[in-house]
Design a protein around this motif. Sequence first.
Motif, PDB file in Angstrom:
ATOM      1  N   ASP A   1      40.054  45.021  31.947  1.00 51.12           N
ATOM      2  CA  ASP A   1      39.983  45.479  33.172  1.00 51.12           C
ATOM      3  C   ASP A   1      39.006  45.972  33.912  1.00 51.12           C
ATOM      4  OD1 ASP A   1      42.682  44.489  33.453  1.00 51.12           O
ATOM      5  OD2 ASP A   1      43.679  46.373  33.293  1.00 51.12           O
ATOM      6  N   LEU A   2      38.197  46.860  33.138  1.00 52.38           N
ATOM      7  CA  LEU A   2      36.912  47.491  33.610  1.00 52.38           C
ATOM      8  C   LEU A   2      35.958  46.554  33.798  1.00 52.38           C
ATOM      9  CD1 LEU A   2      36.654  50.581  31.212  1.00 52.38           C
ATOM     10  CD2 LEU A   2      36.911  50.556  33.479  1.00 52.38           C
ATOM     11  N   ILE A   3      36.036  45.367  33.058  1.00 51.89           N
ATOM     12  CA  ILE A   3      35.024  44.289  33.304  1.00 51.89           C
ATOM     13  C   ILE A   3      35.524  43.559  34.739  1.00 51.89           C
ATOM     14  CG2 ILE A   3      34.369  41.943  32.611  1.00 51.89           C
ATOM     15  CD1 ILE A   3      34.403  42.964  29.726  1.00 51.89           C
ATOM     16  N   ARG A   4      36.822  43.224  35.000  1.00 49.75           N
ATOM     17  CA  ARG A   4      37.024  42.714  36.385  1.00 49.75           C
ATOM     18  C   ARG A   4      36.923  43.624  37.349  1.00 49.75           C
ATOM     19  NH1 ARG A   4      43.153  40.649  34.214  1.00 49.75           N
ATOM     20  NH2 ARG A   4      42.556  38.657  33.452  1.00 49.75           N
ATOM     21  N   VAL A   5      36.873  44.914  37.339  1.00 48.28           N
ATOM     22  CA  VAL A   5      36.553  46.003  38.181  1.00 48.28           C
ATOM     23  C   VAL A   5      34.924  45.481  38.595  1.00 48.28           C
ATOM     24  CG1 VAL A   5      36.411  48.205  39.007  1.00 48.28           C
ATOM     25  CG2 VAL A   5      38.268  47.424  37.834  1.00 48.28           C
ATOM     26  N   GLY A   6      34.373  45.615  37.490  1.00 49.54           N
ATOM     27  CA  GLY A   6      32.605  45.336  37.970  1.00 49.54           C
ATOM     28  C   GLY A   6      32.541  43.986  38.234  1.00 49.54           C
TER      29      GLY A   6
ATOM     30  N   THR B   1      45.361  46.589  35.614  1.00 54.42           N
ATOM     31  CA  THR B   1      46.413  47.502  35.253  1.00 54.42           C
ATOM     32  C   THR B   1      45.979  48.901  35.136  1.00 54.42           C
ATOM     33  OG1 THR B   1      46.161  47.245  32.864  1.00 54.42           O
ATOM     34  CG2 THR B   1      47.755  45.629  33.948  1.00 54.42           C
ATOM     35  N   ILE B   2      44.774  49.211  35.190  1.00 53.73           N
ATOM     36  CA  ILE B   2      44.233  50.557  34.852  1.00 53.73           C
ATOM     37  C   ILE B   2      44.181  51.300  36.428  1.00 53.73           C
ATOM     38  CG2 ILE B   2      42.822  50.051  32.948  1.00 53.73           C
ATOM     39  CD1 ILE B   2      40.545  49.807  34.534  1.00 53.73           C
ATOM     40  N   ARG B   3      44.179  52.556  36.342  1.00 50.65           N
ATOM     41  CA  ARG B   3      43.965  53.254  37.480  1.00 50.65           C
ATOM     42  C   ARG B   3      42.193  53.393  37.901  1.00 50.65           C
ATOM     43  NH1 ARG B   3      48.549  55.548  35.573  1.00 50.65           N
ATOM     44  NH2 ARG B   3      50.215  56.222  37.214  1.00 50.65           N
ATOM     45  N   GLY B   4      42.071  53.628  39.130  1.00 46.93           N
ATOM     46  CA  GLY B   4      40.472  53.798  39.345  1.00 46.93           C
ATOM     47  C   GLY B   4      39.867  52.655  39.801  1.00 46.93           C
ATOM     48  N   GLY B   5      40.507  51.462  40.052  1.00 47.69           N
ATOM     49  CA  GLY B   5      39.611  50.299  40.539  1.00 47.69           C
ATOM     50  C   GLY B   5      39.165  50.549  41.922  1.00 47.69           C
TER      51      GLY B   5
END
Length: 204
Positions: A13-18, A65-69
Motif C-alpha cells: 500500500d505504501l508503494i501504491r501511495v508513492g 487499506t492503510i491510513r494516511g494516503g
Amino acid sequence: MSSKTKGSKKLRDLIRVGVFSALWIAAGWIIGCTVGFFPPIMLALPCILAIFGALILVVMLSKITIRGGILISSFLFGICLFSMAPYGLMFICTFVGGIIGEILYDTVGKNNHAGKIIGVVCPMLGLALGEYIPLCYMQDAFKAFYAERITGNMANASMELINTPIVVVLTIVTILCAILGYLWGEKIAAKRLAKGGSDNGKRK
C-alpha cells in the motif's frame, strides 16, 4: 505468518501511495509547464489541477487499506511546490489541506461518498489558497520572490488580474472541479471493481 502478510500488505500500500503521488506530481508538472505560463490560465491552474488531483487520489483510495494516503500524497506534492511561492506557502497550505482531508476522511466516513469527497477536496482547496493568498494579499513579497526569475513578468501580469472577488470565484470553482475529479475517479474505480478487482479502499 499473519504478521508477515500484514507487513507485506502495508508495504504494498505504501508503494501504491508513492506511485499515485508520483502520478499526481507528474500531472501537475505537465499541466503547469504546458498551459500554466499564461497569466489568465495561471490563475485557473488550481482549478485544472483539482480535477486531476482529485481523480488520482480517489482511485488511490480505492486501492489501499492503510491510513494516511491523502496525508502522504499531499505532503509529497506540496514539497514539490515549496519554491513556487513566498515562505513555502503553497507547500504549507497543500499539506495542511491534506492533514484536514485525512482527518475528515476518517471521521466523516471513509466508505461513503461524503467522506471521500471531503477528503480529496481539502488538499485541492489548500493548493488553491496556497497560490491565491500570496498572489492577491502578499504582492510585495511575491514580486520580490519572482524578481530574478524568468517567470517574473507572468507573475506580475497575474497579480494585475486578481482581486478578492476573483479569489472567491476561483476557490469555489476549484472545489467544484475537485468534486468533478472525484466523480470521474469513482467511475474509474467502479469499472475496475466490475472487472473483478478487489475493493481495497474499505479500510478497517
